[in-house]
Design a protein around this motif. Structure first.
Motif, short mmCIF file in Angstrom:
data_model
loop_
_atom_site.label_atom_id
_atom_site.label_comp_id
_atom_site.label_asym_id
_atom_site.label_seq_id
_atom_site.Cartn_x
_atom_site.Cartn_y
_atom_site.Cartn_z
N GLU A 1 0.77 -1.16 0.00
CA GLU A 1 0.08 -0.10 0.06
C GLU A 1 0.82 1.01 0.09
OE1 GLU A 1 -4.07 0.19 1.94
OE2 GLU A 1 -2.89 -1.58 3.01
N SER A 2 2.01 1.18 0.69
CA SER A 2 2.94 2.31 0.67
C SER A 2 3.32 2.46 -0.61
CB SER A 2 4.02 2.14 1.86
OG SER A 2 5.00 2.97 1.52
N PHE A 3 3.83 1.57 -1.20
CA PHE A 3 4.36 1.64 -2.76
C PHE A 3 3.31 2.24 -3.65
CE2 PHE A 3 7.55 -2.06 -1.81
CZ PHE A 3 8.50 -1.15 -1.35
N ALA A 4 2.32 1.71 -3.54
CA ALA A 4 1.02 2.12 -4.52
C ALA A 4 0.72 3.58 -4.10
CB ALA A 4 -0.51 1.44 -4.26
N ALA A 5 0.71 3.97 -2.88
CA ALA A 5 0.35 5.42 -2.71
C ALA A 5 1.47 6.21 -3.25
CB ALA A 5 0.25 5.73 -1.37
N ALA A 6 2.94 5.74 -2.90
CA ALA A 6 3.81 6.73 -3.34
C ALA A 6 3.81 6.74 -5.03
CB ALA A 6 5.17 5.88 -2.92
N LYS A 7 3.61 5.68 -5.50
CA LYS A 7 3.70 5.70 -7.09
C LYS A 7 2.33 6.68 -7.71
CE LYS A 7 4.77 2.40 -9.64
NZ LYS A 7 5.00 0.98 -10.69
N ALA A 8 1.53 6.58 -7.04
CA ALA A 8 0.27 7.45 -7.37
C ALA A 8 0.49 8.96 -7.22
CB ALA A 8 -0.97 6.93 -6.62
N LEU A 9 1.11 9.06 -5.89
CA LEU A 9 1.54 10.48 -5.81
C LEU A 9 2.49 11.14 -6.92
CD1 LEU A 9 1.68 10.45 -1.87
CD2 LEU A 9 0.16 11.92 -3.10
N LEU A 10 3.48 10.24 -7.07
CA LEU A 10 4.50 10.58 -8.03
C LEU A 10 3.83 10.89 -9.48
CD1 LEU A 10 7.20 8.25 -7.18
CD2 LEU A 10 7.59 10.79 -6.73
N ARG A 11 3.02 10.01 -9.78
CA ARG A 11 2.29 10.27 -11.09
C ARG A 11 1.46 11.49 -11.02
NH1 ARG A 11 -0.50 5.90 -10.66
NH2 ARG A 11 1.16 4.61 -11.46
N ALA A 12 0.90 11.82 -10.04
CA ALA A 12 -0.04 12.76 -9.71
C ALA A 12 0.66 14.47 -9.77
CB ALA A 12 -1.21 12.88 -8.68
N SER A 13 1.97 14.19 -9.12
CA SER A 13 2.66 15.40 -9.17
C SER A 13 3.07 16.23 -10.60
CB SER A 13 4.15 15.07 -8.42
OG SER A 13 4.93 14.37 -9.25
N GLU A 14 3.16 15.32 -11.57
CA GLU A 14 3.56 15.87 -12.73
C GLU A 14 2.30 16.91 -13.31
OE1 GLU A 14 3.30 12.44 -15.42
OE2 GLU A 14 5.32 11.61 -14.55
N ASP A 15 1.19 16.96 -12.80
CA ASP A 15 0.03 18.03 -13.26
C ASP A 15 -0.30 18.76 -12.17
OD1 ASP A 15 0.07 16.87 -16.13
OD2 ASP A 15 -0.96 15.43 -15.28
N ALA A 16 0.00 18.73 -10.84
CA ALA A 16 -0.57 19.19 -9.77
C ALA A 16 0.18 20.49 -9.36
CB ALA A 16 -0.45 18.20 -8.56
N THR A 17 -0.66 21.30 -8.77
CA THR A 17 0.12 22.44 -8.19
C THR A 17 0.77 21.72 -6.76
OG1 THR A 17 -1.61 22.92 -6.96
CG2 THR A 17 -1.21 24.12 -8.96
N LEU A 18 1.82 22.58 -6.04
CA LEU A 18 2.31 22.22 -4.87
C LEU A 18 1.19 22.33 -3.91
CD1 LEU A 18 4.61 21.52 -2.91
CD2 LEU A 18 4.96 23.89 -2.87
#
Length: 264
Positions: free
Chosen positions: A209-226
């Protein structure tokens, strides 16, 4: 435990690691269409929850990871454009799923990784290379342009200038230089396949679950504001704090013992 799949005999599942060959010994270790199709089938099953794996390992079954597309097959095709388009679609389905899977993806980049082989190495979360590793864009050498996501991933990993020099210059890059520039995540002096396998087994036993969440956050960071991403990070870490692995990880840290993830 080792599992073999009737419909995907090239694919294996051992110690929680789903191993996907991308090239076979014949045809110069070029990208194998059957291997690509079997990888796609296995990844679809993993995404659907029909396969219980904690990591994915990409390998070549010959001395090289993958020497790129089957160029003689391109030449023999009656309709080259349609043939190459179909192959790219099949490859890209695999690349998309490698990006979507929630578990870590490791590539054992032994020997040559050229063209689509280099693209697949870049699609992994961890790309392991060594002294015998050689990366090559390859596409300009046959008058074609990149596929497999190379022209998207490479500038984000190493910057536009290095990406342009690598692709347009079309000169081989050894493993040490590729690691120094960021085209590989890990450089080992020993056997690349053994090191990649050991890493994949370790990751497979980790907190999914930690890996999944980290990968999801990294993917979303490409289009998200800080600001928006900070909210997403807050919500994610709070959710994981009461997950089975989150509870086990925190409790193990306090108790000064190694966590045993996946037991909840």
């Amino acid at each position: 435990m080792t599992s073999h799949f009737a419909d995907t005999p090239l694919v294996t599942l051992t110690d929680g690691v789903l191993t996907l060959p991308v090239s076979l010994e014949g045809k110069g270790n070029s990208l194998d269409s059957d291997a690509v199709d079997q990888a796609g089938s296995a990844l679809r099953s993993l995404l659907a929850g029909d396969i219980d794996a904690g990591a994915v390992l990409l390998v070549g079954l010959g001395k090289n990871f993958c020497n790129g597309g089957n160029v003689p097959g391109f030449a023999a095709a009656e309709d080259r454009a349609e043939h190459v388009r179909e192959l790219a679609d099949r490859l890209h389905a695999v690349v998309r799923m490698l990006d979507e899977v929630t578990v870590p993806v490791v590539a054992a980049v032994s020997g040559w990784a050229a063209g689509a082989g280099a693209s697949l190495a870049m699609a992994a979360d961890f790309s392991i290379g060594g002294p015998d590793t050689r990366l090559l864009a390859a596409y300009p050498g046959i008058g074609l342009s990149p596929d497999g996501g190379m022209s998207w991933r490479l500038p984000r990993a190493v910057g536009q200038s290095v990406a342009r020099a690598f692709i347009l210059g079309n000169e081989p890059m050894d493993g040490a230089r590729a690691y120094q520039l960021g085209l590989l995540t890990t450089f080992v002096e020993g056997d690349v396949r053994d090191a990649a396998r050991a890493l994949a087994v370790r990751l497979a036993a980790g907190p999914r679950e930690s890996f999944a969440a980290a990968k999801a956050l990294l993917r979303a960071s490409e289009d998200a504001t800080l600001s928006d991403h900070l909210d997403a990070e807050r919500d994610s870490i709070a959710r994981l704090a009461v997950s089975a692995d989150g509870i086990e990880g925190v409790n193990a840290f306090v108790a000064k013992r190694s966590p045993e993830f996946g037991r909840g």
